[in-house]
Design a protein around this motif. Structure first.
Motif, mmCIF file in Angstrom:
data_model
loop_
_atom_site.group_PDB
_atom_site.id
_atom_site.type_symbol
_atom_site.label_atom_id
_atom_site.label_comp_id
_atom_site.label_asym_id
_atom_site.label_seq_id
_atom_site.Cartn_x
_atom_site.Cartn_y
_atom_site.Cartn_z
ATOM 1 N N ALA A 1 -13.362 46.688 99.982
ATOM 2 C CA ALA A 1 -11.980 46.577 99.504
ATOM 3 C C ALA A 1 -11.893 46.059 98.074
ATOM 4 O O ALA A 1 -10.975 46.427 97.343
ATOM 5 N N VAL A 2 -12.850 45.233 97.653
ATOM 6 C CA VAL A 2 -12.743 44.605 96.333
ATOM 7 C C VAL A 2 -13.774 45.076 95.310
ATOM 8 O O VAL A 2 -13.610 44.829 94.123
ATOM 9 N N ASP A 3 -14.826 45.737 95.752
ATOM 10 C CA ASP A 3 -15.904 46.155 94.846
ATOM 11 C C ASP A 3 -15.784 47.640 94.542
ATOM 12 O O ASP A 3 -15.874 48.465 95.446
ATOM 13 N N PRO A 4 -15.599 48.009 93.273
ATOM 14 C CA PRO A 4 -15.415 49.416 92.923
ATOM 15 C C PRO A 4 -16.710 50.246 92.925
ATOM 16 O O PRO A 4 -16.669 51.447 92.674
ATOM 17 N N THR A 5 -17.841 49.625 93.208
ATOM 18 C CA THR A 5 -19.109 50.357 93.237
ATOM 19 C C THR A 5 -19.040 51.478 94.266
ATOM 20 O O THR A 5 -18.602 51.246 95.397
ATOM 21 N N PRO A 6 -19.462 52.687 93.901
ATOM 22 C CA PRO A 6 -19.438 53.799 94.869
ATOM 23 C C PRO A 6 -20.281 53.484 96.108
ATOM 24 O O PRO A 6 -21.317 52.818 96.013
ATOM 25 N N LEU A 7 -19.828 53.983 97.243
ATOM 26 C CA LEU A 7 -20.561 53.769 98.486
ATOM 27 C C LEU A 7 -21.762 54.697 98.552
ATOM 28 O O LEU A 7 -21.732 55.814 98.024
ATOM 29 N N THR A 8 -22.805 54.232 99.224
ATOM 30 C CA THR A 8 -23.948 55.096 99.497
ATOM 31 C C THR A 8 -23.525 56.100 100.565
ATOM 32 O O THR A 8 -22.509 55.890 101.252
ATOM 33 N N PRO A 9 -24.284 57.158 100.761
ATOM 34 C CA PRO A 9 -23.950 58.098 101.836
ATOM 35 C C PRO A 9 -23.872 57.415 103.212
ATOM 36 O O PRO A 9 -22.971 57.713 103.998
ATOM 37 N N ALA A 10 -24.769 56.481 103.490
ATOM 38 C CA ALA A 10 -24.741 55.777 104.774
ATOM 39 C C ALA A 10 -23.487 54.912 104.906
ATOM 40 O O ALA A 10 -22.865 54.858 105.969
ATOM 41 N N GLN A 11 -23.101 54.229 103.833
ATOM 42 C CA GLN A 11 -21.893 53.410 103.857
ATOM 43 C C GLN A 11 -20.653 54.272 104.023
ATOM 44 O O GLN A 11 -19.740 53.918 104.768
ATOM 45 N N SER A 12 -20.630 55.405 103.339
ATOM 46 C CA SER A 12 -19.499 56.330 103.450
ATOM 47 C C SER A 12 -19.365 56.835 104.886
ATOM 48 O O SER A 12 -18.253 56.932 105.422
ATOM 49 N N GLU A 13 -20.488 57.128 105.512
ATOM 50 C CA GLU A 13 -20.476 57.594 106.897
ATOM 51 C C GLU A 13 -19.983 56.492 107.838
ATOM 52 O O GLU A 13 -19.198 56.753 108.752
ATOM 53 N N TRP A 14 -20.418 55.261 107.609
ATOM 54 C CA TRP A 14 -19.986 54.144 108.445
ATOM 55 C C TRP A 14 -18.477 53.932 108.302
ATOM 56 O O TRP A 14 -17.768 53.734 109.291
#
Length: 67
Positions: free
Chosen positions: A35-48
């Motif tokens: 919610a607070v970190d603008p760093t792009p998500l990894t593919p695994a994080q995006s899937e989660w």
């Protein structure tokens, strides 16, 4: 709640945190950082994140391949 997709991971994470459903400590920590970190998500994080949205009955993120 609307069925319109979320515009980004941050708004999706915030909606999940505000949804009132029980979350594990690990999921809550992940969502809080997302919610607070603008760093792009990894593919695994995006899937989660997509999985958490689906389980909560919330719409996906716009443009997410998990839609």
């Amino acid at each position: 709640m609307t069925d319109a997709p979320f515009i980004d991971a941050s708004s999706a994470a915030l909606a999940l945190l505000n949804n009132g459903e029980r979350l594990t400590r690990k999921a809550g920590s992940f969502l809080g950082q997302t919610a607070v970190d603008p760093t792009p998500l990894t593919p695994a994080q995006s899937e989660w994140l997509a999985t958490l949205l689906e389980r909560a009955g919330l719409p996906p993120i716009a443009g997410d391949e998990h839609e």
